[in-house]
Structure formats: structure tokens, C-alpha cells
Design an enzyme around this catalytic site. Sequence first.
Site, mmCIF file in Angstrom:
data_model
loop_
_atom_site.group_PDB
_atom_site.id
_atom_site.type_symbol
_atom_site.label_atom_id
_atom_site.label_comp_id
_atom_site.label_asym_id
_atom_site.label_seq_id
_atom_site.Cartn_x
_atom_site.Cartn_y
_atom_site.Cartn_z
ATOM 1 N N GLU A 183 89.934 30.493 9.717
ATOM 2 C CA GLU A 183 91.326 30.246 9.287
ATOM 3 C C GLU A 183 91.411 29.320 8.076
ATOM 4 O OE1 GLU A 183 93.555 28.997 12.739
ATOM 5 O OE2 GLU A 183 93.724 31.073 13.419
ATOM 6 N N GLU A 390 91.058 37.024 17.106
ATOM 7 C CA GLU A 390 91.828 36.099 17.947
ATOM 8 C C GLU A 390 93.214 36.662 18.188
ATOM 9 O OE1 GLU A 390 92.309 31.949 16.913
ATOM 10 O OE2 GLU A 390 90.273 31.845 16.121
HETATM 11 C C1 BGP Z 1 93.619 29.271 16.087
HETATM 12 C C2 BGP Z 1 92.265 28.641 16.112
HETATM 13 C C3 BGP Z 1 91.644 28.476 17.436
HETATM 14 C C4 BGP Z 1 92.614 28.376 18.575
HETATM 15 C C5 BGP Z 1 93.857 29.175 18.474
HETATM 16 C C6 BGP Z 1 94.947 28.798 19.462
HETATM 17 O O1 BGP Z 1 94.355 28.705 15.074
HETATM 18 O O2 BGP Z 1 91.346 29.339 15.306
HETATM 19 O O3 BGP Z 1 90.694 27.486 17.337
HETATM 20 O O4 BGP Z 1 92.556 27.314 19.370
HETATM 21 O O5 BGP Z 1 94.418 29.080 17.202
HETATM 22 O O6 BGP Z 1 95.546 27.611 19.056
HETATM 23 P P1 BGP Z 1 95.844 26.432 20.043
HETATM 24 O O7 BGP Z 1 94.548 26.075 20.686
HETATM 25 O O8 BGP Z 1 96.410 25.329 19.216
HETATM 26 O O9 BGP Z 1 96.828 26.968 21.016
#
Ligand code: BGP
Length: 495
Positions: A183, A390
Site C-alpha cells: 500500500e 486483501e
Molecule cells: C490494510 C493493510 C493491512 C491491514 C488492513 C486492515 O491497509 O495493508 O495491514 O491491517 O488494511 O486494516 P486494519 O487492520 O486497520 O483494520
Amino acid sequence: MSFPKNFLWGGAVAANQLEGAWLEDGKQPNVTDIMVGIGTRDPGIKWNEETGKWEMCLNPEKKYLSHEGIDFYHRYKEDLALMAGMGFNCFRTSIAWGRIFPNGDESEPNEPGLKFYDDLFTEMRNLGMEPVITLSHYETPLHLLTEYGGWSNSKLIEFWKNYVTTVFTRYKGKVKYWLTFNEVNAMLRNPFVAGGILNITDPKDKNDPIGSITQEEIWQGYYNILVANAWTVKIGHEIDENNLVGNMMTASGTATYPDDCNPDNVLGALNTQRMAVFYMCDPMALGEIPGYVKRIWNENPSLTPKMDEEGLRLIRENTVDYIAYSYYRSAVYAVDANMISNTGGIAGKKNPYLKESSPKPWSWAVDPKGLRYTMNVLNDRYHKPQFIVENGIGLDENLDENGKIDDPFRVRYLEMHLKQVHEAILDGVPCLGYLWWGPIDVVSAGTGEMKKRYGFVYVDRFNDGTGTLERVKKNSYDRYKEIIESNGEVLLKEE
Ligand code: BGP
């Protein structure tokens, strides 16, 4: 009417959110290790007037849950077996850069770190899971920021080349799917973590390390990261022609809708898409820095990074093999909207057509069609294979009186998104696979808590750091398994 043959089904995690063992076997801190939630503007460093440097200084009042994570470092065999139990044919995690080069600037790697990932990747392969490996998931070694200013310093390109050469060589034949920087397009809004940048020469507010990062540093970091990305593709191919090197974008901002047909809203939505995603993805995938970025530099000449012909040629000639991305939600742009952002992407104005969201306080709007839209836009633009690495939903869950968790909302979220992925595949989008974010509960990136759970597997650990770390399958576990076993057919038949 099913998903493509050899479709990659699995889940994704990141070293810093689940391994724990943050200082074990030679590892040194990385940029996320000193934060409780990357969304906070409060990293554990302070300015030392005597040395004239930033130093690590953790806040004793805070719980840095990531330091123990879910203890994956010691329990990965059990956890990978649980993933294999769902039929995963691939699994994404990251290499913590600081396990291999603890401070980032060493010339020789740390063998215990290399061995850990050797064993981990072997275990994945033995269980029938293709490793999908992020080279840095917000994991720039802290020393590279405090000593060099991070990615605004071109020396990091050399350190990075040494790192990627080391791991490409060591894991040749074991890992084929690589991702460069997680990201990284979030660096404009989060330059400290996503950009790995720190002002070490002249911080304007010594109590605000993040606020002291300048626009000049950010744009120099942008260029250096583009060069490093191109080197990764080049070195990856040279070391093993079977390597596939992708970039990794938070693509949620692609699905930024104009609030209405007011041309200012339409142009504003376009600009949001560009400055959230394309400004970074275009040079990585097409080899060219877009005109609207150059316009920013032309209008503010001090922001123009130092660039050279060799770097620009590298960027041009070494574009990524595939586009990988996260998608969580869509956004609505309006001239008067506050376009807030966090780990889910950009949010903006509330979309009245979307009825569901994740629970408060996170409240991420649920928009499966936004994923189909994103996939199509990215395909029209790049004509490259895509990989959804993701997607998922964070819920606040506790074991019920029978020691179980029923999570129908997660199942619905999964199914609705997969149906839209299938629609996009029918639209002609070449999609390599779909990875659920956090198939086992991990520490949240944005807020640093355990309470926000994405897993099909529950982990008994709480925000205060207590818990047995026991793993329990949630009800969604069996549903994802059925979907994977049928290559998605169960889902499509039910329509
Ligand atoms: C993305 C990241 C992850 C992850 C996910 C969910 O931005 O690449 O590392 O954790 O989001 O976000 P969060 O954990 O803040 O809910």
C-alpha cells in the site's frame, strides 16, 4: 460458470501484525513496531537535543500488542495447518526486512532471520500453499529513518537492492509471487509509515515527527521508491525468470464516485482516484510519471525530486508483472466533503445507496460492486493480470457460552465480494486470485488493537494484552472451505 482453473485462493497477513518476537533472533525495530496503530500521529520516537537525532522512546502507557502479535513466530506450523484446512492454495505474508537486515544498512544478512523464512516457506509448500510474499509491509527498519531520513534518501535504494537480492537468491524456487511495498500509494497521506520517511535535518516541530516531514521529502521519497520498485522487478527477473513481481496498492480509492453530476464533483472524484492510486500505480505499471504529478512539480519547483536518466529509464523498462491490491470500500467525493482516509482507503461523504458497514467505531461502508468497478477500471488502464491480495471485514467478536463464534455477516461479506469478483472475471478481467485479509485474527494495522477481528480463526488475545492465544475456528471457516473446495461453484449455483 466458475472461477478460473488454478485460481489462487487464500488469505493474507503481515509479519509486523502477527509474528511477535519483535526483537528475537537479531531483529531490530521497524517503523510499525513503535506505533500503536499506524493511523495515530504518535510514533514512539523523540528528539534528543544533545545528539541532534530522533531516538526510539516507547510510551509506557501504551500497549504495543504487535510486539507479541499472535506469536506466529513460534506457532506458525499450527496456524498454517489451520489455513491449509480451509483448502488454501496460497498464503500471503511479508518478510520483516529487519529480520534479514536488522538495521537495514548492514552488508551481510542475519542468518537466523533468513532461516526463519526458509522454514516458513518450506512449511507452506509442504501444505500445498504457494507463498505470496510482500517485501515490505510497512516494515522499513527504524534505523533507516532515524539515521538516513528514510526513503527521501537515495541511499535506501542501495540498501533495498542488497535486501531484495539476498532474499530472491535465498528463496529461489520456493517463492514465485513477490510484492514490493505494501500500500505504498498511501505515502502521501501517511508518509512516515507507508513512505518510510522522517525529517532528520530540520524538523520544524520536534514534538511532531510526522508533521515535520516536508512535501519535498515526500516527493523525493516517491521517486526513490519508484526506482527501488523498478530495481526489484529487474533483479527479481534476473535471479529467477519464473519470478513474478507485482506492486501492492490500496486500491479502494479507485472506487471514488462523484456525489452527483456537478462537473466539479466529477473532476474532484477523478483527482481523488489519481492522487490516491494512479499517481503511484501508473509509473509502476506503465513506466511513466503522469502529467498531473509533473504539473504539481512545475507549479512548485521546490517539490521536483532529484531524478536522473538512469532512474527514469529503469522505471520505464521495468514495470510490474501484475497489479496487486487491497480493496475494502468505496468513497464519495463532493467539493464540500471531508475526504478522510485510513487503512480502509478514502471515505468522504456517506453513500446513501450503501446500506451496510462494519460496526462502529470503524464503520467502513460495504460495497461489493465497488470491487467489480475497481477491477474493471484497473484492467482498462493497465491490461495486466490482477491479484486481490486483501479484502475483508473487521468485527468485534467474543466466544459465546459454547466457546464458538457465529459470524454470518463475515460470510455474507465474503460471498457478496466473491460474486462481484466473478462478475469482473466475466467482464474479462484477468484475476490471478483472491486473498482474504487476516484469515486468522491479527493486530489491526490502523488502530493497533486485537478487538478488530478479520479471522476465520479466532485468537484468544485482547486489547489489554491478556488471553491464552488459543486458536478457535469460527463458523465462517467451513463456508470459506466449501467455496474453495468447489472453486467457487457453490456460491454461483445458489444464485
Ligand atoms: C490494510 C493493510 C493491512 C491491514 C488492513 C486492515 O491497509 O495493508 O495491514 O491491517 O488494511 O486494516 P486494519 O487492520 O486497520 O483494520
